[in-house]
Structures are given as structure tokens and as C-alpha cells.
Design a protein around this motif. Structure first.
Motif, PDB file in Angstrom:
ATOM      1  N   SER A   9     -19.159   3.240  -5.880  1.00  0.00           N
ATOM      2  CA  SER A   9     -17.884   2.758  -5.355  1.00  0.00           C
ATOM      3  C   SER A   9     -16.717   3.271  -6.177  1.00  0.00           C
ATOM      4  O   SER A   9     -15.704   3.682  -5.625  1.00  0.00           O
ATOM      5  CB  SER A   9     -17.864   1.233  -5.267  1.00  0.00           C
ATOM      6  OG  SER A   9     -17.914   0.652  -6.526  1.00  0.00           O
ATOM      7  N   ILE A  13     -14.106   5.958  -4.507  1.00  0.00           N
ATOM      8  CA  ILE A  13     -12.687   5.633  -4.431  1.00  0.00           C
ATOM      9  C   ILE A  13     -11.854   6.747  -5.050  1.00  0.00           C
ATOM     10  O   ILE A  13     -10.837   7.149  -4.509  1.00  0.00           O
ATOM     11  CB  ILE A  13     -12.407   4.277  -5.117  1.00  0.00           C
ATOM     12  CG1 ILE A  13     -13.014   3.165  -4.267  1.00  0.00           C
ATOM     13  CG2 ILE A  13     -10.925   4.057  -5.316  1.00  0.00           C
ATOM     14  CD1 ILE A  13     -13.156   1.842  -4.976  1.00  0.00           C
ATOM     15  N   SER A  17     -10.635   9.018  -1.097  1.00  0.00           N
ATOM     16  CA  SER A  17      -9.406   8.593  -0.479  1.00  0.00           C
ATOM     17  C   SER A  17      -8.253   9.360  -0.959  1.00  0.00           C
ATOM     18  O   SER A  17      -8.258  10.458  -0.552  1.00  0.00           O
ATOM     19  CB  SER A  17      -9.107   7.191  -0.772  1.00  0.00           C
ATOM     20  OG  SER A  17      -9.935   6.258  -0.597  1.00  0.00           O
ATOM     21  N   GLU A  43     -17.710  -7.858  -8.903  1.00  0.00           N
ATOM     22  CA  GLU A  43     -17.232  -7.814  -7.529  1.00  0.00           C
ATOM     23  C   GLU A  43     -17.115  -9.244  -7.035  1.00  0.00           C
ATOM     24  O   GLU A  43     -18.026 -10.052  -7.226  1.00  0.00           O
ATOM     25  CB  GLU A  43     -18.194  -7.025  -6.652  1.00  0.00           C
ATOM     26  CG  GLU A  43     -17.705  -6.896  -5.230  1.00  0.00           C
ATOM     27  CD  GLU A  43     -18.648  -6.104  -4.358  1.00  0.00           C
ATOM     28  OE1 GLU A  43     -18.789  -6.501  -3.188  1.00  0.00           O
ATOM     29  OE2 GLU A  43     -19.240  -5.124  -4.823  1.00  0.00           O
ATOM     30  N   VAL A 113      -6.153   5.366  -4.900  1.00  0.00           N
ATOM     31  CA  VAL A 113      -6.434   3.983  -5.262  1.00  0.00           C
ATOM     32  C   VAL A 113      -5.260   3.427  -6.073  1.00  0.00           C
ATOM     33  O   VAL A 113      -4.586   4.168  -6.793  1.00  0.00           O
ATOM     34  CB  VAL A 113      -7.760   3.876  -6.062  1.00  0.00           C
ATOM     35  CG1 VAL A 113      -7.676   4.588  -7.391  1.00  0.00           C
ATOM     36  CG2 VAL A 113      -8.202   2.434  -6.245  1.00  0.00           C
ATOM     37  N   TRP A 115      -4.678   0.299  -8.796  1.00  0.00           N
ATOM     38  CA  TRP A 115      -5.290  -0.737  -9.621  1.00  0.00           C
ATOM     39  C   TRP A 115      -4.201  -1.625 -10.192  1.00  0.00           C
ATOM     40  O   TRP A 115      -3.168  -1.141 -10.653  1.00  0.00           O
ATOM     41  CB  TRP A 115      -6.058  -0.134 -10.788  1.00  0.00           C
ATOM     42  CG  TRP A 115      -7.246   0.680 -10.409  1.00  0.00           C
ATOM     43  CD1 TRP A 115      -8.225   0.347  -9.520  1.00  0.00           C
ATOM     44  CD2 TRP A 115      -7.601   1.953 -10.926  1.00  0.00           C
ATOM     45  NE1 TRP A 115      -9.168   1.338  -9.460  1.00  0.00           N
ATOM     46  CE2 TRP A 115      -8.809   2.343 -10.317  1.00  0.00           C
ATOM     47  CE3 TRP A 115      -7.027   2.823 -11.850  1.00  0.00           C
ATOM     48  CZ2 TRP A 115      -9.451   3.542 -10.596  1.00  0.00           C
ATOM     49  CZ3 TRP A 115      -7.657   4.012 -12.128  1.00  0.00           C
ATOM     50  CH2 TRP A 115      -8.860   4.365 -11.504  1.00  0.00           C
ATOM     51  N   GLU A 129      -9.059  -3.937  -8.327  1.00  0.00           N
ATOM     52  CA  GLU A 129      -8.766  -3.244  -7.090  1.00  0.00           C
ATOM     53  C   GLU A 129      -9.081  -4.209  -5.954  1.00  0.00           C
ATOM     54  O   GLU A 129     -10.181  -4.770  -5.894  1.00  0.00           O
ATOM     55  CB  GLU A 129      -9.625  -2.000  -6.959  1.00  0.00           C
ATOM     56  CG  GLU A 129      -9.460  -1.306  -5.645  1.00  0.00           C
ATOM     57  CD  GLU A 129     -10.497  -0.240  -5.419  1.00  0.00           C
ATOM     58  OE1 GLU A 129     -10.546   0.267  -4.298  1.00  0.00           O
ATOM     59  OE2 GLU A 129     -11.261   0.066  -6.334  1.00  0.00           O
ATOM     60  N   THR A 130      -8.121  -4.413  -5.070  1.00  0.00           N
ATOM     61  CA  THR A 130      -8.299  -5.340  -3.970  1.00  0.00           C
ATOM     62  C   THR A 130      -8.428  -4.560  -2.668  1.00  0.00           C
ATOM     63  O   THR A 130      -7.598  -3.705  -2.364  1.00  0.00           O
ATOM     64  CB  THR A 130      -7.103  -6.298  -3.885  1.00  0.00           C
ATOM     65  OG1 THR A 130      -6.977  -6.991  -5.130  1.00  0.00           O
ATOM     66  CG2 THR A 130      -7.280  -7.312  -2.769  1.00  0.00           C
ATOM     67  N   THR A 131      -9.500  -4.833  -1.937  1.00  0.00           N
ATOM     68  CA  THR A 131      -9.715  -4.237  -0.616  1.00  0.00           C
ATOM     69  C   THR A 131      -9.871  -5.385   0.378  1.00  0.00           C
ATOM     70  O   THR A 131      -9.997  -6.544  -0.029  1.00  0.00           O
ATOM     71  CB  THR A 131     -10.986  -3.358  -0.590  1.00  0.00           C
ATOM     72  OG1 THR A 131     -12.137  -4.204  -0.583  1.00  0.00           O
ATOM     73  CG2 THR A 131     -11.036  -2.402  -1.769  1.00  0.00           C
ATOM     74  N   PRO A 132      -9.907  -5.100   1.658  1.00  0.00           N
ATOM     75  CA  PRO A 132     -10.129  -6.183   2.625  1.00  0.00           C
ATOM     76  C   PRO A 132     -11.496  -6.862   2.468  1.00  0.00           C
ATOM     77  O   PRO A 132     -11.657  -8.018   2.845  1.00  0.00           O
ATOM     78  CB  PRO A 132     -10.041  -5.480   3.990  1.00  0.00           C
ATOM     79  CG  PRO A 132      -9.241  -4.253   3.731  1.00  0.00           C
ATOM     80  CD  PRO A 132      -9.570  -3.840   2.330  1.00  0.00           C
ATOM     81  N   ASN A 133     -12.473  -6.165   1.897  1.00  0.00           N
ATOM     82  CA  ASN A 133     -13.834  -6.685   1.825  1.00  0.00           C
ATOM     83  C   ASN A 133     -14.237  -7.263   0.480  1.00  0.00           C
ATOM     84  O   ASN A 133     -15.208  -8.012   0.400  1.00  0.00           O
ATOM     85  CB  ASN A 133     -14.826  -5.588   2.201  1.00  0.00           C
ATOM     86  CG  ASN A 133     -14.591  -5.090   3.610  1.00  0.00           C
ATOM     87  OD1 ASN A 133     -14.304  -5.868   4.511  1.00  0.00           O
ATOM     88  ND2 ASN A 133     -14.674  -3.794   3.795  1.00  0.00           N
TER      89      ASN A 133
END
Length: 143
Positions: A9, A13, A17, A43, A113, A115, A129-133
Motif C-alpha cells: 500500500s 500510493i 497515483s 490501519e 499522496v 500525509w 493518510e486518510t482515504t475513504p476506506n
């Protein structure tokens, strides 16, 4: 399995991206310059409150003799270094900017990304790091 997920991951990242309650984030960008070895990771589900004392797990390196790391240069250069189980080097290069308590990493001038800095001292870097998931939190030691 989790160590592979964390390694993939982080590498994905970089190649593809929330707020902080720590007063250690308002520091000079010069403290970020250097080589940072990953130490701990975690996580968490979206919405989890993250702070400087959020517990993390020790990072499990794929290579027993080399450590994954980030390298932040004084002129904005960035390098992510990862090692697989054969100790072959992977990762990626790019640039970064630090503004207040955020680090933006770019590859080919495209934002990859962002951070949020939870803690930044002369010896410790803790970012999220904030993602929707999920929310990924990583802690690094300066080497």
C-alpha cells in the motif's frame, strides 16, 4: 500477510497515483530533511481519532538486512525505498512540499499522496493518510 499489505500500500500510493493534537507539527521543514526508516504502522477505520499516542504495530520488513525508508531532500526531492524478500530495491522518486502540518508527494508533477504530520521532531516522524476506506498511520525514525 499484513506486512505485505502495508508494504504494497505504501509503495502503490507512492508509485500510482483530521486534525492533529500534537504541538510537534509546527516545526521547520528542515527537520523533515533526511532519511527516515519505517518503524511502526497501523490501519484504522474511517472516523477513528488519531493522535500522537495512537498505538501502532512494529513494521515487519520483507528483507532482513535492509530497511524500507523515505528520503526527503533539502531542495524538495523525495525517494521511497522498499526491499522485497530477495532484498531487491524498489520504490520510486519524486518531489515533495511541506506546508504547515501536511506533506504532499508528487511524481511527474502529479500529486500522489498527502500525509498529515502527527509528530515531527529531530528523530521521529509520524504521519497519517486518510482515504475513504481507511486511515493509515506510519511512524519513522530518522537514521
Amino acid at each position: 500477510m499484513k506486512k505485505i499489505f502495508y508494504l504494497l500500500s505504501i509503495t502503490f500510493i507512492i508509485l500510482q497515483s483530521c486534525s492533529s493534537d500534537s504541538s510537534d507539527t509546527n516545526v521547520s521543514s528542515s527537520q523533515l530533511v533526511g532519511k527516515w526508516e519505517v518503524f511502526q504502522v497501523g490501519e484504522f477505520p474511517p472516523g477513528t481519532s488519531i493522535n500522537s499516542s495512537t498505538p501502532l504495530m512494529n513494521f515487519q520488513f520483507e528483507c532482513s538486512t535492509k530497511k524500507d525508508n523515505y528520503q526527503f531532500g533539502s531542495q524538495g526531492s523525495f525517494k521511497a525505498v522498499t526491499y522485497n524478500s530477495s532484498c531487491a530495491e524498489g520504490g520510486g522518486i519524486g518531489t515533495y512540499t511541506k506546508t504547515d502540518n501536511f506533506i504532499n508527494v508528487y511524481q511527474n508533477n502529479v500529486l500522489q499522496v498527502t500525509w498529515e504530520i502527527i509528530t515531527l521532531t529531530n528523530t521521529t516522524l509520524k504521519i497519517k493518510e486518510t482515504t475513504p476506506n481507511y486511515i493509515m498511520v506510519s511512524s519513522y525514525n530518522k537514521i
